[in-house]
Design an enzyme around this catalytic site. Sequence first.
Site, PDB file in Angstrom:
ATOM      1  N   CYS A   1       0.797  -1.257   0.301  1.00 62.21           N
ATOM      2  CA  CYS A   1      -0.056  -0.082  -0.099  1.00 62.21           C
ATOM      3  C   CYS A   1       0.032   1.139   0.225  1.00 62.21           C
ATOM      4  O   CYS A   1       0.503   2.493  -0.258  1.00 62.21           O
ATOM      5  CB  CYS A   1      -0.709   0.276   1.434  1.00 62.21           C
ATOM      6  SG  CYS A   1       0.004  -0.262   2.382  1.00 62.21           S
TER       7      CYS A   1
ATOM      8  N   GLU B   1      -5.401   1.482  -8.576  1.00 55.98           N
ATOM      9  CA  GLU B   1      -4.406   1.090  -8.160  1.00 55.98           C
ATOM     10  C   GLU B   1      -4.338  -0.607  -8.652  1.00 55.98           C
ATOM     11  O   GLU B   1      -4.836  -1.554  -9.128  1.00 55.98           O
ATOM     12  CB  GLU B   1      -4.848   0.259  -6.664  1.00 55.98           C
ATOM     13  CG  GLU B   1      -3.334   0.019  -5.744  1.00 55.98           C
ATOM     14  CD  GLU B   1      -4.555  -0.435  -4.733  1.00 55.98           C
ATOM     15  OE1 GLU B   1      -3.475  -0.391  -3.106  1.00 55.98           O
ATOM     16  OE2 GLU B   1      -5.349  -0.592  -4.053  1.00 55.98           O
TER      17      GLU B   1
END
Length: 424
Positions: free
Chosen positions: A279, A373
Amino acid sequence: MRVDNFINGKFIPGSSGNTEKVISPVDGKLIAAYTTSRKEDLEAIITTATEAQKQWQNITLKERVQVFYRYKAILEKNINFLSDIIVQENGKIFSEAKAEIEKDIELCEFACALPQFAHGETEEVSVGVQCTSERYPIGVVASIVPFNFPSMVPHWTIMNAIALGNAFILKPSEKVPVSSQYIAKYLQEAGLPDGIFSIINGGSDIVEMICDHPKIKAVTFVGSTKIAALVYKRCTSNLKQVLALGGAKNHIILSPDAHQEMAATNIVASMSGCAGQRCMAAATLLAVGDCDHIIEKIVNESKKIQCGNNLGSVISKEAKERIENYITEAERQGAKILSDGRNTTVVGKEQGFYVGPTIIDHATPEMAVATEEIFGPVLTIIRCKTIDEALAIENNNPYGNACSIFTQSGSIASYVSKRASAGM
């Protein structure tokens, strides 16, 4: 290897009769298998966990953390063995896997310190009147964890929850369930009573059962934003405490005055570490003004990153295909591929799932590579005329995990830090 549920101190297969394979992304080979679970398996865990927790909460916090002093020593003794497991099931290079176990040890040290600060408080709220607050365990809690950190993310919660008097249920990712087996084994070896730590293997149906079960009082989740939102809504609608962490799209603002070597080295390390499957990975580079001299160094630095050497695999064949499709789509839309990691193979591991470091230049803020993402070793560069234009792009992105700037100007750094919308 057979992967089982862990119920009341025993490894027991799931009762569904449906077997799932665990494939190593390193070389595409079968490394384990497990039988998925049903509602009956979860009920058995909750029954034993509820009874065990009633006894566990009556032990003092100081006594409870003694388990984790012993557990820490076991982790230290087996650090290389545990690191090898992460390499095989997740695809990380060894140094990254070992760093994950080192973080487990650090988290263990934190839990051992809980008796020093996790206590109640007494405040005199009026003359002769005192208000006392005390901390109590909430009961049975559960964690639903992702594939990218099969050991570290579970340890974010396991030790704190158990040390504070709760029983804990771990639901591992179906892609990386092997590490969890040794968490159970070593906690038991460290003296944790049966029933306090449990494992249940399965898919989305088990996640839904965890969210709905009235005897599970709190849930943590790490995964995609879409699923995090669903878990959060479902858990809170059932009046559970919940912490749900979703996706990220981290922005780096690059100023022309940045230190060239430092910027190139660190940006490439960020975009390629853990194959971009974390992340905090650098995903979008907002290059302000004329940064060609630094971008050239970034491209050259990326060529030092080699799959199978200092870059691990991505988690699955599907992930490899998805990442490569993002790159192809960006190229089709007019972006320029400065470093292309598509169709990468490693000699002797041709069936592994590898994507080489990829740098995409001249992307636009609307492209999927700039907004979604990717979760791979891909850096997308968007050219900006001013710092304010870069900040507008960063502020407009729905993901707000992290933002950073490379500059040698204190005033520019301060300007960005006050205006970036990211949490970190």
